[in-house]
Scaffold this motif. Sequence first.
Motif, PDB file in Angstrom:
ATOM      1  N   GLY A 207       7.637  -0.372 -17.652  1.00 28.78           N
ATOM      2  CA  GLY A 207       6.347  -1.146 -17.398  1.00 28.78           C
ATOM      3  C   GLY A 207       6.006  -1.403 -15.998  1.00 28.78           C
ATOM      4  O   GLY A 207       5.565  -2.780 -15.568  1.00 28.78           O
ATOM      5  N   PHE A 208       6.501  -0.663 -15.093  1.00 31.41           N
ATOM      6  CA  PHE A 208       6.124  -0.803 -13.683  1.00 31.41           C
ATOM      7  C   PHE A 208       5.211  -0.160 -13.071  1.00 31.41           C
ATOM      8  O   PHE A 208       5.168   1.209 -13.148  1.00 31.41           O
ATOM      9  CB  PHE A 208       7.372  -0.808 -13.015  1.00 31.41           C
ATOM     10  CG  PHE A 208       7.556  -1.053 -11.471  1.00 31.41           C
ATOM     11  CD1 PHE A 208       7.812  -2.362 -10.815  1.00 31.41           C
ATOM     12  CD2 PHE A 208       7.167  -0.128 -10.600  1.00 31.41           C
ATOM     13  CE1 PHE A 208       7.752  -2.326  -9.540  1.00 31.41           C
ATOM     14  CE2 PHE A 208       7.244  -0.183  -9.297  1.00 31.41           C
ATOM     15  CZ  PHE A 208       7.345  -1.304  -8.417  1.00 31.41           C
ATOM     16  N   LEU A 209       4.236  -0.672 -12.401  1.00 34.61           N
ATOM     17  CA  LEU A 209       3.462   0.092 -11.378  1.00 34.61           C
ATOM     18  C   LEU A 209       3.484  -0.132 -10.162  1.00 34.61           C
ATOM     19  O   LEU A 209       3.526  -1.199  -9.719  1.00 34.61           O
ATOM     20  CB  LEU A 209       1.888  -0.139 -12.067  1.00 34.61           C
ATOM     21  CG  LEU A 209       1.238  -0.218 -13.468  1.00 34.61           C
ATOM     22  CD1 LEU A 209      -0.099  -0.725 -13.722  1.00 34.61           C
ATOM     23  CD2 LEU A 209       1.751   1.398 -14.015  1.00 34.61           C
ATOM     24  N   LEU A 210       3.422   1.175  -9.294  1.00 34.34           N
ATOM     25  CA  LEU A 210       3.307   1.136  -7.875  1.00 34.34           C
ATOM     26  C   LEU A 210       1.996   1.647  -7.598  1.00 34.34           C
ATOM     27  O   LEU A 210       1.518   2.563  -7.585  1.00 34.34           O
ATOM     28  CB  LEU A 210       4.439   1.892  -7.325  1.00 34.34           C
ATOM     29  CG  LEU A 210       4.442   2.145  -5.637  1.00 34.34           C
ATOM     30  CD1 LEU A 210       4.696   0.742  -5.077  1.00 34.34           C
ATOM     31  CD2 LEU A 210       5.413   3.201  -5.322  1.00 34.34           C
ATOM     32  N   LYS A 211       1.139   0.489  -6.643  1.00 35.55           N
ATOM     33  CA  LYS A 211       0.122   0.832  -6.106  1.00 35.55           C
ATOM     34  C   LYS A 211       0.248   1.342  -4.565  1.00 35.55           C
ATOM     35  O   LYS A 211      -0.114   2.265  -4.037  1.00 35.55           O
ATOM     36  CB  LYS A 211      -0.943  -0.241  -5.754  1.00 35.55           C
ATOM     37  CG  LYS A 211      -2.255   0.055  -5.614  1.00 35.55           C
ATOM     38  CD  LYS A 211      -2.955  -1.140  -5.328  1.00 35.55           C
ATOM     39  CE  LYS A 211      -4.403  -0.933  -4.670  1.00 35.55           C
ATOM     40  NZ  LYS A 211      -5.410  -2.379  -4.669  1.00 35.55           N
ATOM     41  N   GLY A 212       1.418   0.620  -3.851  1.00 33.44           N
ATOM     42  CA  GLY A 212       1.689   1.238  -2.588  1.00 33.44           C
ATOM     43  C   GLY A 212       2.159   0.090  -1.582  1.00 33.44           C
ATOM     44  O   GLY A 212       2.421  -1.052  -2.215  1.00 33.44           O
ATOM     45  N   VAL A 213       2.173   0.167  -0.382  1.00 37.20           N
ATOM     46  CA  VAL A 213       2.465  -1.038   0.503  1.00 37.20           C
ATOM     47  C   VAL A 213       1.434  -1.142   1.482  1.00 37.20           C
ATOM     48  O   VAL A 213       1.188  -0.047   2.210  1.00 37.20           O
ATOM     49  CB  VAL A 213       3.791  -0.498   1.346  1.00 37.20           C
ATOM     50  CG1 VAL A 213       4.037  -1.370   2.444  1.00 37.20           C
ATOM     51  CG2 VAL A 213       4.977  -0.507   0.152  1.00 37.20           C
ATOM     52  N   GLU A 214       1.040  -2.404   1.812  1.00 39.23           N
ATOM     53  CA  GLU A 214       0.286  -2.687   2.943  1.00 39.23           C
ATOM     54  C   GLU A 214       1.068  -3.038   4.278  1.00 39.23           C
ATOM     55  O   GLU A 214       2.154  -3.817   4.015  1.00 39.23           O
ATOM     56  CB  GLU A 214      -0.602  -3.796   2.484  1.00 39.23           C
ATOM     57  CG  GLU A 214      -1.641  -4.314   3.496  1.00 39.23           C
ATOM     58  CD  GLU A 214      -2.343  -5.763   3.170  1.00 39.23           C
ATOM     59  OE1 GLU A 214      -3.328  -6.235   4.020  1.00 39.23           O
ATOM     60  OE2 GLU A 214      -2.361  -6.004   1.886  1.00 39.23           O
ATOM     61  N   PHE A 215       0.773  -2.731   5.448  1.00 42.55           N
ATOM     62  CA  PHE A 215       0.921  -3.270   6.498  1.00 42.55           C
ATOM     63  C   PHE A 215       0.245  -4.002   7.324  1.00 42.55           C
ATOM     64  O   PHE A 215      -1.034  -3.564   8.054  1.00 42.55           O
ATOM     65  CB  PHE A 215       1.409  -1.993   7.623  1.00 42.55           C
ATOM     66  CG  PHE A 215       2.690  -1.009   6.885  1.00 42.55           C
ATOM     67  CD1 PHE A 215       3.798  -1.357   7.021  1.00 42.55           C
ATOM     68  CD2 PHE A 215       2.277  -0.055   6.038  1.00 42.55           C
ATOM     69  CE1 PHE A 215       4.789  -0.503   6.590  1.00 42.55           C
ATOM     70  CE2 PHE A 215       3.216   0.735   5.481  1.00 42.55           C
ATOM     71  CZ  PHE A 215       4.569   0.491   5.810  1.00 42.55           C
ATOM     72  N   ARG A 216       0.362  -5.329   7.142  1.00 42.98           N
ATOM     73  CA  ARG A 216      -0.910  -6.482   7.519  1.00 42.98           C
ATOM     74  C   ARG A 216      -0.383  -6.890   8.793  1.00 42.98           C
ATOM     75  O   ARG A 216       0.422  -7.754   8.946  1.00 42.98           O
ATOM     76  CB  ARG A 216      -0.959  -7.364   6.321  1.00 42.98           C
ATOM     77  CG  ARG A 216      -1.952  -8.273   6.578  1.00 42.98           C
ATOM     78  CD  ARG A 216      -2.027  -9.326   5.662  1.00 42.98           C
ATOM     79  NE  ARG A 216      -2.159  -8.914   4.216  1.00 42.98           N
ATOM     80  CZ  ARG A 216      -1.693  -9.551   3.185  1.00 42.98           C
ATOM     81  NH1 ARG A 216      -1.227 -10.828   3.045  1.00 42.98           N
ATOM     82  NH2 ARG A 216      -1.951  -9.137   1.664  1.00 42.98           N
ATOM     83  N   PRO A 217      -1.359  -7.061   9.793  1.00 40.06           N
ATOM     84  CA  PRO A 217      -1.165  -7.657  10.999  1.00 40.06           C
ATOM     85  C   PRO A 217      -1.136  -9.196  10.658  1.00 40.06           C
ATOM     86  O   PRO A 217      -2.106  -9.614   9.881  1.00 40.06           O
ATOM     87  CB  PRO A 217      -2.190  -7.250  11.899  1.00 40.06           C
ATOM     88  CG  PRO A 217      -2.988  -6.127  11.315  1.00 40.06           C
ATOM     89  CD  PRO A 217      -2.608  -6.020   9.963  1.00 40.06           C
ATOM     90  N   HIS A 218      -0.473  -9.937  11.379  1.00 42.21           N
ATOM     91  CA  HIS A 218      -0.689 -11.388  11.371  1.00 42.21           C
ATOM     92  C   HIS A 218      -2.045 -11.834  11.658  1.00 42.21           C
ATOM     93  O   HIS A 218      -2.668 -11.473  12.710  1.00 42.21           O
ATOM     94  CB  HIS A 218       0.303 -12.415  12.087  1.00 42.21           C
ATOM     95  CG  HIS A 218       1.497 -12.457  11.493  1.00 42.21           C
ATOM     96  ND1 HIS A 218       1.835 -12.928  10.221  1.00 42.21           N
ATOM     97  CD2 HIS A 218       3.046 -12.223  12.107  1.00 42.21           C
ATOM     98  CE1 HIS A 218       3.092 -12.888  10.044  1.00 42.21           C
ATOM     99  NE2 HIS A 218       3.833 -12.537  10.969  1.00 42.21           N
TER     100      HIS A 218
END
Length: 223
Positions: A207-218
């Motif tokens: 029951g785990f979904l992976l959408k992805g990863v965001e690399f977010r600047p401060h």
Amino acid sequence: MCDQGSEAKSKLGAKVTYGHCIDVICKSSDVQLQWPSFDDLYHQVSSGIFLNNGTKKYILDKNTNSNWYFLYARGFSIDWIQDPRYWRWINITESGQTYEVAECIQVSWFDIRVKVSATFFTPRIVYDVIWKIQLTNNASGWELPVNIELMRPNGCKIEHKQSLQSVKRGDWLEISGGDFLVDNCGCENGGEIELHMYEHGGHWKRGFLLKGVEFRPHGSDCA
């Protein structure tokens, strides 16, 4: 001094930049870009473009004048992803955008990892790594915390454990993966950032979904 991006002049004559290493980044664009018109290209990249057959999304973040990225699940290495007994790909549509999500049906060996070139990131900007995941309403087996690792471009590894046992089901969650700073100024070879999420406890998890990863600047308000 680092070159923060390709310079041009807008229609108003002001000197502005497209973004760090934009000429290299856009070589993998999925759409036709508006070269050499600055105003059209600036609007295009600040609105967001997809790269590498939809596995990445790039935005020139106006608030920080830096590169923002989202890496979708198709760009990850997921153990047992080819076996339909354990994982499957599903399509999800949000705000008119359709993308693929990796769904864990059941696994005992849970292991997800990815490497990203450091040249994609604006130098001297601190980036937060944000995992976008979801546990479904019938999720189970997450009594033990997952391990989350980040290998920074300088080779320093940071890691922590994240409990998923009591998180809200059915909603997308933002799980911190740490942060990093890129010092390299070049656009061709700046090292790699490595991400790893795993749990090898040997019991069944589902029951785990992976959408992805965001690399977010401060300071960014991109999402």
